[in-house]
Motif scaffolding. Structure first.
Motif, PDB file in Angstrom:
ATOM      1  N   GLU A  50      -5.571   0.166  11.420  1.00 47.43           N
ATOM      2  CA  GLU A  50      -4.998   0.483  10.381  1.00 47.43           C
ATOM      3  C   GLU A  50      -4.009  -0.685   9.671  1.00 47.43           C
ATOM      4  O   GLU A  50      -3.390  -1.353  10.380  1.00 47.43           O
ATOM      5  N   ILE A  51      -4.321  -0.914   8.407  1.00 45.97           N
ATOM      6  CA  ILE A  51      -3.587  -1.727   7.857  1.00 45.97           C
ATOM      7  C   ILE A  51      -3.410  -1.047   6.381  1.00 45.97           C
ATOM      8  O   ILE A  51      -3.937  -0.842   5.630  1.00 45.97           O
ATOM      9  N   THR A  52      -1.906  -1.000   6.032  1.00 42.63           N
ATOM     10  CA  THR A  52      -1.480  -0.538   5.041  1.00 42.63           C
ATOM     11  C   THR A  52      -0.566  -1.661   4.159  1.00 42.63           C
ATOM     12  O   THR A  52       0.121  -2.339   4.588  1.00 42.63           O
ATOM     13  N   ALA A  53      -1.373  -1.907   3.112  1.00 51.02           N
ATOM     14  CA  ALA A  53      -0.968  -2.920   2.294  1.00 51.02           C
ATOM     15  C   ALA A  53      -0.113  -2.652   1.198  1.00 51.02           C
ATOM     16  O   ALA A  53      -0.737  -1.559   0.299  1.00 51.02           O
ATOM     17  N   TYR A  54       1.107  -2.957   0.849  1.00 46.17           N
ATOM     18  CA  TYR A  54       1.944  -2.793  -0.011  1.00 46.17           C
ATOM     19  C   TYR A  54       1.886  -3.811  -0.964  1.00 46.17           C
ATOM     20  O   TYR A  54       2.620  -4.990  -0.730  1.00 46.17           O
ATOM     21  N   ILE A  55       1.238  -3.682  -2.218  1.00 41.58           N
ATOM     22  CA  ILE A  55       1.058  -4.822  -3.125  1.00 41.58           C
ATOM     23  C   ILE A  55       2.216  -4.720  -4.349  1.00 41.58           C
ATOM     24  O   ILE A  55       2.247  -3.509  -4.978  1.00 41.58           O
ATOM     25  N   PRO A  56       2.852  -5.775  -4.435  1.00 48.28           N
ATOM     26  CA  PRO A  56       3.935  -5.597  -5.971  1.00 48.28           C
ATOM     27  C   PRO A  56       3.254  -5.417  -7.327  1.00 48.28           C
ATOM     28  O   PRO A  56       2.296  -5.869  -7.622  1.00 48.28           O
ATOM     29  N   VAL A  57       3.616  -4.345  -7.758  1.00 53.00           N
ATOM     30  CA  VAL A  57       3.372  -3.919  -9.153  1.00 53.00           C
ATOM     31  C   VAL A  57       4.696  -3.585 -10.056  1.00 53.00           C
ATOM     32  O   VAL A  57       5.154  -2.402  -9.806  1.00 53.00           O
ATOM     33  N   GLY A  58       4.818  -4.421 -10.906  1.00 56.86           N
ATOM     34  CA  GLY A  58       6.064  -4.267 -11.704  1.00 56.86           C
ATOM     35  C   GLY A  58       7.278  -4.007 -10.964  1.00 56.86           C
ATOM     36  O   GLY A  58       7.643  -5.089 -10.015  1.00 56.86           O
ATOM     37  N   ASN A  59       8.063  -2.941 -10.898  1.00 57.38           N
ATOM     38  CA  ASN A  59       9.249  -2.841 -10.091  1.00 57.38           C
ATOM     39  C   ASN A  59       8.997  -2.040  -8.850  1.00 57.38           C
ATOM     40  O   ASN A  59       9.855  -1.704  -7.999  1.00 57.38           O
ATOM     41  N   GLY A  60       7.774  -1.614  -8.429  1.00 58.31           N
ATOM     42  CA  GLY A  60       7.341  -0.954  -7.273  1.00 58.31           C
ATOM     43  C   GLY A  60       5.985  -1.549  -6.512  1.00 58.31           C
ATOM     44  O   GLY A  60       5.860  -2.950  -6.717  1.00 58.31           O
ATOM     45  N   PHE A  61       5.580  -0.764  -5.717  1.00 57.01           N
ATOM     46  CA  PHE A  61       4.354  -1.139  -4.952  1.00 57.01           C
ATOM     47  C   PHE A  61       3.294  -0.224  -5.000  1.00 57.01           C
ATOM     48  O   PHE A  61       3.299   0.956  -5.109  1.00 57.01           O
ATOM     49  N   LYS A  62       2.015  -0.925  -4.729  1.00 61.99           N
ATOM     50  CA  LYS A  62       0.873  -0.262  -4.842  1.00 61.99           C
ATOM     51  C   LYS A  62       0.377  -0.390  -3.558  1.00 61.99           C
ATOM     52  O   LYS A  62       0.380  -1.268  -2.777  1.00 61.99           O
ATOM     53  N   GLU A  63      -0.085   1.042  -2.769  1.00 57.78           N
ATOM     54  CA  GLU A  63      -0.502   1.343  -1.816  1.00 57.78           C
ATOM     55  C   GLU A  63      -2.122   0.793  -1.397  1.00 57.78           C
ATOM     56  O   GLU A  63      -2.621   1.618  -2.206  1.00 57.78           O
ATOM     57  N   ILE A  64      -2.491   0.199  -0.479  1.00 59.37           N
ATOM     58  CA  ILE A  64      -4.027   0.066  -0.313  1.00 59.37           C
ATOM     59  C   ILE A  64      -4.082   0.369   1.183  1.00 59.37           C
ATOM     60  O   ILE A  64      -3.506  -0.621   2.060  1.00 59.37           O
ATOM     61  N   LEU A  65      -5.071   1.072   1.581  1.00 56.44           N
ATOM     62  CA  LEU A  65      -5.283   1.519   2.994  1.00 56.44           C
ATOM     63  C   LEU A  65      -6.541   0.529   3.452  1.00 56.44           C
ATOM     64  O   LEU A  65      -7.737   0.386   2.780  1.00 56.44           O
ATOM     65  N   LEU A  66      -6.466  -0.390   4.384  1.00 55.64           N
ATOM     66  CA  LEU A  66      -7.371  -1.004   5.322  1.00 55.64           C
ATOM     67  C   LEU A  66      -7.522  -0.704   6.505  1.00 55.64           C
ATOM     68  O   LEU A  66      -6.894  -0.034   6.951  1.00 55.64           O
ATOM     69  N   GLY A  67      -8.531  -1.453   7.396  1.00 57.20           N
ATOM     70  CA  GLY A  67      -8.670  -1.151   8.725  1.00 57.20           C
ATOM     71  C   GLY A  67      -9.954  -0.748   8.811  1.00 57.20           C
ATOM     72  O   GLY A  67     -10.377  -0.193   8.028  1.00 57.20           O
ATOM     73  N   ASP A  68     -10.401  -0.557  10.071  1.00 59.04           N
ATOM     74  CA  ASP A  68     -11.812  -0.117  10.866  1.00 59.04           C
ATOM     75  C   ASP A  68     -11.955   1.428  10.930  1.00 59.04           C
ATOM     76  O   ASP A  68     -12.790   1.892  11.139  1.00 59.04           O
ATOM     77  N   LYS A  69     -10.681   2.021  10.328  1.00 60.29           N
ATOM     78  CA  LYS A  69     -10.748   3.479  10.517  1.00 60.29           C
ATOM     79  C   LYS A  69     -10.615   3.964   9.201  1.00 60.29           C
ATOM     80  O   LYS A  69     -10.903   5.259   8.954  1.00 60.29           O
ATOM     81  N   ALA A  70     -10.808   3.019   8.146  1.00 56.83           N
ATOM     82  CA  ALA A  70     -10.993   3.592   6.816  1.00 56.83           C
ATOM     83  C   ALA A  70     -12.524   3.501   6.524  1.00 56.83           C
ATOM     84  O   ALA A  70     -13.027   2.447   6.964  1.00 56.83           O
TER      85      ALA A  70
END
Length: 626
Positions: free
Chosen positions: A116-136
């Motif tokens: 499981e890799i949960t990536a939090y990408i900065p977008v404006g004043n917040g973060f966008k969440e993207i799920l990665l990993g071999d369970k996805a």
């Protein structure tokens, strides 16, 4: 001079991350700077800012809190071996943007086995969440590539901070590459090209050996095909190729599949080695050891599949089967089995490759590209060498067969010459023997003529003897009859005439059948000998008749020679002997003597004979028998 300055500048830029790590120390943060001069930078976890969450409950808000700022730091002493499957790892990556860059950039995780890799990408004043990993599922990825990628935004000035929440059920190699799209495409195309060569060679060699198995039906080729397919599938699982192409919608298969095919590699390697090296005959103790290894590996695989998933990973003890295979091949080679020469080299290379891969996986030695792909390289070299070894084995066996055929031809020529010589000698001896036999045959004809003449003389003498014997028998019978009819013969004199049961039965046989045999069942007059003495078997119906049948002695329980004397006392003057005297004389019970004497007297009364003779007593129905 200019070239020297450029080299120094390049070295300085390359060493900059290491210097920065030591400059910032434990609490520093390293920032990726977008620079078109550097297409790629790769950092392991010991050069990244990260935090170990032992509670596994923290969220992004907790990581962003001021109190966590000091806890997110670089730990240069941390390595993959210290990775804990019971913790959550938070990795912070800061990227200083350069809008004037002419390239597009991305972040890439190398380890395809991270769950499981949960990536939090900065977008404006917040973060966008993207799920990665071999369970996805594979199709959810940003790029259709075996690794995990995050595009980097570079449209404005400033520094963007990316956070990654990482969890894995097996030891993960947290290594992040910061590279341009151009570098990624170049690297990916070359990597997949090499993968195509690797897996294509496995399929081609598997097909080749499968066809050989169908042609010659040697099971070692079948085990080798299964071994190659297991190697290929396991490598595809490790590389992430299997997830991408075989089961992209089944991420839950990744870890069990990797464990399954690593298990099958060892199983088929042991079975193939056992048959190729013929260990059952050449190294029996190691043959038994291989069976123990198979059982132990099966137990570990079952436990890993059901209770302890960590057992499905590559472990340092997985080197043991390959070491024993290498040792066995060296042993049988030293013992004179030349077929094993290329096999030794093949498994020597594989043993080194497996050892390096296991040590890299357990972080005993540091990571590098060559060491990471050491198992692939070792498998490729071993696969080619084993294919050559199988061909070399066929060549050696063919040479041995040719030498054996040559020896057979030479021996056949020698045998032919010897046979010709023996035939000549035999022919000469046969001629000599033929002449000798002809001479002896002439002598035999002369002797035969003499024998025929003697035979005629003997027949004439036998005729005279038969006549004399007949007269003698008649006299003996008359004498015997006279002696028996002598009513004053004592028991001692009687036993001289009938001393035992055989003499009595012989007498009954003579008296009963002196005028010829007649079957009681079918009145047939011809008989053959029975398996029992003093019995005759009818040639027509097969009825078997004893000498006592039809006589007063049939079915009695007394000894027949004593019964003969009791019958004699009925017509002799010894009839006056009392039962007690007869009992004492014959050693019989009084009742038995009395019963038999009564039986004899009843027979005489039934015949109406008042002055009986011996044969009147012997034969119950003499008129029928005669």
């Amino acid at each position: 001079m200019t070239k020297l300055c450029l080299r120094i500048l390049s070295i300085a830029l390359f060493m900059l991350p290491y210097v920065a790590a030591h400059v910032y120390g434990q609490s520093g943060n390293y920032t990726f700077q977008i620079n078109d001069q550097l297409d790629e930078r790769i950092y392991a976890i010991d050069r990244l800012t990260f935090y170990e969450d032992e509670s596994n409950e923290m969220e992004l808000e907790d990581i962003l809190s001021p109190k966590m700022a000091a806890r997110l730091k670089i730990n240069p002493d941390f390595n993959k071996h210290q990775f804990s499957t019971n913790k959550t790892y938070w990795v912070k990556v800061a990227i200083q943007k350069t809008p004037g860059s002419k390239k597009n950039w991305l972040l890439e995780f190398y380890d395809q086995t991270i769950d499981e890799i949960t990536a939090y990408i900065p977008v404006g004043n917040g973060f966008k969440e993207i799920l990665l990993g071999d369970k996805a599922p594979f199709n959810d990825r940003v790029f259709s590539h075996k690794n995990f990628h995050i595009p980097v935004e570079n449209q404005s000035e400033g520094t963007d901070t990316y956070y990654f929440k990482i969890r894995s059920s097996q030891k993960a190699d947290i290594r992040i590459a910061f590279r341009s799209y151009n570098r990624f495409i170049y690297y990916a195309l070359n990597e997949y090209f090499l993968y195509g060569i690797f897996y294509g060679m496995i399929l081609i060699i598997s097909l080749y050996n499968g066809l050989i198995y169908l042609a010659i039906k040697e099971v070692k080729y079948l085990y080798y095909v299964f071994y190659l397919l297991s190697v290929g599938t396991f490598a595809a699982c490790v590389d992430g190729i299997a997830f991408q192409y075989l089961w992209p919608s089944r991420p839950e298969w990744n870890q069990p599949a990797s464990g399954l095919f690593s298990f099958l590699i060892i199983v088929f390697a042991l079975l193939f080695s056992t048959h190729f090296l013929n260990l059952q005959r050449r190294f029996p103790s190691m043959h038994r050891c291989f069976h123990i290894l198979l059982i132990a590996k099966t137990v570990l695989f079952t436990l890993g599949l059901t209770f302890f998933p960590v057992l499905l990973e590559i472990q340092i003890y997985d080197i043991v089967p390959f070491f024993l295979i290498l040792f066995s091949s060296i042993y049988v080679w030293v013992k004179g089995y030349s077929v094993a020469r290329l096999f030794v080299i093949a498994y020597g290379v594989l043993f080194v490759g497996v050892g390096l891969k296991a040590m890299v996986h357990t972080a005993i030695i540091p990571h590098s590209t060559v060491l990471y792909y050491s198992l692939h390289i070792a498998f490729l070299v071993e696969m080619l060498l084993l294919t050559l070894a199988l061909g070399d084995r066929v060549k050696i066996l063919k040479d041995n067969r040719d030498r054996a055929m040559l020896r057979s031809l030479r021996q056949a020529e020698t045998n032919a010459k010897l046979k010709e010589k023996v035939n000549r000698e035999l022919e000469q001896r046969v001629n000599e023997r033929t002449q000798e036999l002809a001479h002896k045959n002439q002598l035999l004809l002369e002797f035969n003529q003499q024998i025929l003449e003697k035979d005629e003389e003997i027949k004439r003498i036998n005729a005279l003897l038969d006549k004399d014997i007949w007269k003698l028998k008649s006299q003996i019978r008359e004498n015997l009859q006279a002696r028996i009819t002598n009513k004053r013969m004592s028991y001692a004199d009687f036993t001289k005439i009938f001393p035992d049961s055989s003499s009595c039965l012989r007498y009954l046989e003579q008296v009963k059948w002196e005028n010829g045999f007649s079957c009681k069942t079918c009145n047939h007059g011809k008989f053959s000998k029975s398996s029992k003495i003093f019995h005759r078997r009818c040639s027509r119906c097969g009825h078997i008749e004893s000498a006592t049948a039809g006589t007063v002695f049939h079915g009695i329980r007394l000894p027949i020679e004593k019964a003969f004397y009791l019958a004699y006392t009925v017509i002799s003057e010894h009839d006056k002997l009392t039962l007690e005297e007869l009992s004492k004389l014959l050693d019989l019970r009084v009742n038995a003597i009395s019963s038999f004497r009564v039986k004899v007297k009843l027979q005489l009364e039934m015949k109406g004979i008042h002055q009986p003779e011996w044969e009147d007593i012997v034969l119950e129905r003499s008129h029928e028998l005669n």
